[in-house]
Design a protein around this motif. Structure first.
Motif, short mmCIF file in Angstrom:
data_model
loop_
_atom_site.label_atom_id
_atom_site.label_comp_id
_atom_site.label_asym_id
_atom_site.label_seq_id
_atom_site.Cartn_x
_atom_site.Cartn_y
_atom_site.Cartn_z
N LEU A 475 0.84 -1.19 0.00
CA LEU A 475 0.00 0.00 0.00
C LEU A 475 0.88 1.24 0.00
N ASP A 476 0.80 2.03 -1.08
CA ASP A 476 1.54 3.29 -1.21
C ASP A 476 0.54 4.42 -1.37
N LEU A 477 0.58 5.40 -0.48
CA LEU A 477 -0.35 6.53 -0.54
C LEU A 477 0.41 7.84 -0.42
N ASP A 478 0.22 8.71 -1.38
CA ASP A 478 0.79 10.05 -1.33
C ASP A 478 -0.35 11.01 -0.99
N LEU A 479 -0.34 11.51 0.25
CA LEU A 479 -1.41 12.37 0.75
C LEU A 479 -0.95 13.80 0.93
N SER A 480 0.17 14.15 0.30
CA SER A 480 0.74 15.48 0.47
C SER A 480 -0.18 16.55 -0.07
N TRP A 481 -0.19 17.70 0.58
CA TRP A 481 -0.94 18.86 0.14
C TRP A 481 -2.43 18.56 -0.01
N THR A 482 -2.94 17.69 0.85
CA THR A 482 -4.37 17.43 0.92
C THR A 482 -4.88 17.87 2.29
N ALA A 483 -6.19 17.72 2.52
CA ALA A 483 -6.78 18.07 3.82
C ALA A 483 -6.97 16.84 4.70
N ILE A 484 -6.32 15.75 4.36
CA ILE A 484 -6.39 14.53 5.17
C ILE A 484 -5.57 14.75 6.43
N GLY A 485 -6.13 14.45 7.60
CA GLY A 485 -5.47 14.78 8.86
C GLY A 485 -5.13 13.58 9.71
N ASP A 486 -4.83 13.87 10.98
CA ASP A 486 -4.45 12.83 11.92
C ASP A 486 -5.54 11.78 12.09
N GLN A 487 -6.79 12.21 12.03
CA GLN A 487 -7.89 11.27 12.21
C GLN A 487 -7.86 10.18 11.14
N GLY A 488 -7.61 10.58 9.89
CA GLY A 488 -7.52 9.60 8.82
C GLY A 488 -6.36 8.65 9.02
N ALA A 489 -5.21 9.20 9.47
CA ALA A 489 -4.04 8.36 9.70
C ALA A 489 -4.28 7.36 10.82
N ILE A 490 -5.01 7.79 11.87
CA ILE A 490 -5.31 6.90 12.98
C ILE A 490 -6.23 5.77 12.53
N VAL A 491 -7.24 6.10 11.75
CA VAL A 491 -8.15 5.07 11.23
C VAL A 491 -7.40 4.06 10.37
N LEU A 492 -6.48 4.56 9.54
CA LEU A 492 -5.68 3.66 8.71
C LEU A 492 -4.88 2.71 9.60
N LEU A 505 3.62 5.93 3.27
CA LEU A 505 2.76 7.10 3.36
C LEU A 505 3.62 8.34 3.20
N ILE A 506 3.13 9.29 2.43
CA ILE A 506 3.83 10.56 2.26
C ILE A 506 2.90 11.68 2.73
N PHE A 507 3.35 12.43 3.75
CA PHE A 507 2.61 13.58 4.27
C PHE A 507 3.47 14.80 4.06
N GLN A 508 2.93 15.80 3.42
CA GLN A 508 3.73 16.96 3.09
C GLN A 508 2.84 18.11 2.68
N GLY A 509 3.30 19.35 2.94
CA GLY A 509 2.56 20.51 2.47
C GLY A 509 2.10 21.41 3.60
N PRO A 510 2.10 22.72 3.40
CA PRO A 510 1.79 23.66 4.46
C PRO A 510 0.35 23.61 4.95
N TRP A 511 -0.60 23.09 4.12
CA TRP A 511 -1.97 23.02 4.61
C TRP A 511 -2.40 21.59 4.89
N SER A 512 -1.45 20.66 4.91
CA SER A 512 -1.79 19.29 5.27
C SER A 512 -2.21 19.25 6.74
N ALA A 513 -3.26 18.49 7.05
CA ALA A 513 -3.84 18.49 8.39
C ALA A 513 -3.23 17.45 9.32
N THR A 514 -2.23 16.70 8.84
CA THR A 514 -1.59 15.71 9.70
C THR A 514 -0.57 16.41 10.59
#
Length: 580
Positions: A475-492, A505-514
């Motif tokens: 499973l490879d997911l690039d979630l950078s620069w999205t509004a997906i936050g900690d809640q989504g990561a916890i559920v995963l 998992l890739i988390f990146q970007g100034p408005w990312s909610a993680t």
């Protein structure tokens, strides 16, 4: 070549050299002249190959690239092509080993027995990691039987199995020619030069856009049964081997069938044929070789808007029913539109098992994407599609795709970076939720890139997580620069499939909610890396210690569980909200 050039007169002719009672010019001298005036005289006394004569102590050299070329082609252009190819491939100037028949074979043995000649060539091809086909200006190379016989290695399943059984990588296949005094090369994948430019595919596409299309068009009509050899005896031996590999050993019986067969509609198949060595219609090997050149020249035909060539290419691809994999790239191709995608989809071979199409930054719309999806073979097991930068790819197209994923797909790769810049087409929660419902139950590999889709939130991501197949291993997911936050990561973390072996998992970007997850990862000071999580146990451990969306990490958290990998595409330092 410098030594030979010094022998030329003021008019460019070479001193004393002649061929067919005519003086030989340096600019147009071919391998036949070089054989008569250099190679054969130099090796006659020692009865050795030219390579053995000039190499230190006569030591054998392992071939790096096998060169297939027409002996009547200009030798100076051949050398120019080799220099250009070595530079593109990043080969060392003093150690680039090209296997060329005239220099590598012993002249006393060459031409005595075609079986021995073929054995030497195919042994060299097998030991090489690539084949370089050198085309001349008039395409005469593609009418030479030995050149086509050598190229048959690339499309032969037997040879592919042979390389796999001996732990060899698939043979690379590059094509080069000289046009307007400049060498142009089509390469199998990105080259070392492309990688150094940090834009592998786009640099390759810009470079290959200048390749002359007429040099490839002749390959769409090549025919082994009409190809020529210098020695007439070689023809029947080669064709018997080809016929044998296609399940028939009686060429004369096939010739009798050809005598009463209806005439083909193809202009290239209406030419006179050898009465004793004809085979009706287009053989499987002819089709495979023609399709090989069709795929090489497909983008060039689109760039030049050559409708006749494109129609022929589509026809050839559809005929190639034994083709199991298809990979095509149209990144930033200005002329690739709905019509081009529709005609490509109509040409999908029935036997496809793997399909990889790069449509990034093209103008295709939902209508043509839907038509393409409807044409996907049911037996498809690997599907890779890149819609990055497609302004008309959004929730509607993603939902259509989810409804039409072939049932036997086990590997699904979708790139949707920055998709949907048009207001009516954006990848949001609804599209991702629809994709989740359409995932095949037997899926083992899932790679999704959602980066730069700013309206994608935890709601859509959680719906995706809940629908992950139990059989998933990668499973490879690039979630950078999205509004997906900690809640989504916890559920995963709490719903990781039991069979999962690899997670990225890739988390990146100034408005990312993680926020907290990024803070825990952002220990690197380098701005030239992006942080990736590829440890399943670490994510589970982090989620177990998190009691809410704003999670806290224990002081004894082991940073060694996280790996920082270089990333060529995204050059930002990972930060959480509110950080400088």
């Amino acid at each position: 070549t410098w030594g030979i050039r010094n022998l030329s007169n003021a008019d460019g002719s070479l001193f004393v050299w002649h061929q067919h009672k005519k003086p030989v010019a340096y600019a147009t001298m071919d391998m036949y002249a070089l054989m008569d005036w250099v190679i054969r005289p130099a090796t006659h006394a020692e009865q050795c190959s030219y390579m053995e004569l000039v190499s230190p102590d006569g030591d054998p050299q392992a071939p790096g690239w096998f060169v297939s070329h027409y002996w009547g082609h200009s030798f100076t252009e051949l050398v120019q092509c080799l220099w250009s190819h070595a530079s593109l491939r990043g080969l060392p100037e003093q150690a680039a080993a090209y296997w060329i028949c005239a220099f590598a074979s012993r002249q006393a043995d060459l031409g005595v027995d075609p079986c021995s000649d073929a054995a030497d060539r195919f042994e060299a091809i097998h030991d090489s990691y690539g084949m370089l086909l050198v085309l001349d200006e008039h395409g005469e190379t593609l009418s030479r039987l030995w050149c086509l016989f050598e190229a048959s290695y690339v499309v032969s399943k037997e040879h592919e199995q042979h390389r796999r059984s001996s732990n060899r990588l698939p043979l690379l296949f590059d094509v080069t020619t000289v046009f307007n005094r400049e060498a142009h090369t089509l390469t199998d994948g990105a080259t070392a030069l492309d990688v150094r430019m940090r834009a592998d595919r786009s640099a390759k596409d810009r470079r290959e856009k200048r390749f002359p299309l007429p040099a490839l068009v002749k390959g769409l009509y090549l025919d082994m049964w009409r190809a020529k050899t210098t020695r007439p005896g070689d023809v029947e031996w080669i064709l018997e081997n080809v016929a044998s590999s296609e399940g028939s050993t009686d060429i004369k019986a096939q010739a009798a069938a050809a005598a009463v067969a209806p005439e083909s509609n193809d202009s290239a198949e209406r030419e006179p044929v050898r009465p004793a060595l004809a085979i009706p219609g287009c053989t499987k090997l002819n089709t495979k070789l023609r399709t090989l050149f069709a795929l090489l020249g497909w983008r060039a035909a689109i760039d030049h808007q050559n409708k006749e060539a494109l129609a022929r290419m589509c026809k050839l691809l559809k005929r190639d029913e034994e083709r199991s994999d298809l990979e095509m790239a149209f990144l930033r191709c200005d002329n690739f539109n709905d019509g081009r995608l529709t005609e490509l989809a109509e040409a999908f071979p029935k036997g496809l098992r793997s399909l990889d199409i790069d449509l990034a930054f093209t103008s295709v719309t939902v209508a043509s994407i839907t038509e393409m999806l409807e044409k996907l073979p049911n037996e498809l097991t690997t599907l890779r599609l890149d819609f990055s930068g497609c302004k008309y790819f959004g929730d509607v197209a993603l939902a259509r795709l989810a409804e039409r994923i072939p049932p036997n797909v086990v590997e699904l790769v979708l790139h949707m970076r920055g998709s949907g810049s048009a207001l009516q087409s954006v990848v949001r929660d609804d599209g991702v939720s629809a994709l989740a419902k359409g995932l095949p139950s037997q899926l083992t590999c899932l790679k999704l890139a959602f980066d730069q889709n700013q309206e994608l939130t935890d709601q859509g991501f959680i719906a995706l997580v809940h629908c992950l197949p139990a059989s998933l291993e990668v499973l490879d997911l690039d979630l950078s620069w999205t509004a997906i936050g900690d809640q989504g990561a916890i559920v995963l973390a709490n719903h990781i499939p039991p069979s999962l072996k690899h997670l990225t998992l890739i988390f990146q970007g100034p408005w990312s909610a993680t926020v907290k997850l990024q803070k825990q990862l952002a220990y690197s000071e380098s701005r030239d890396t992006c942080v990736r999580l590829d440890n399943v146990d670490t994510l589970r451990s982090w989620a177990a210690k998190s009691t809410s969306r704003v999670a806290t990490m224990s002081p004894d958290f082991e940073r060694s569980s996280w790996r920082v990998l270089p990333c060529r595409c995204l050059n930002w330092c990972v930060r959480g909200k509110g950080e400088d």
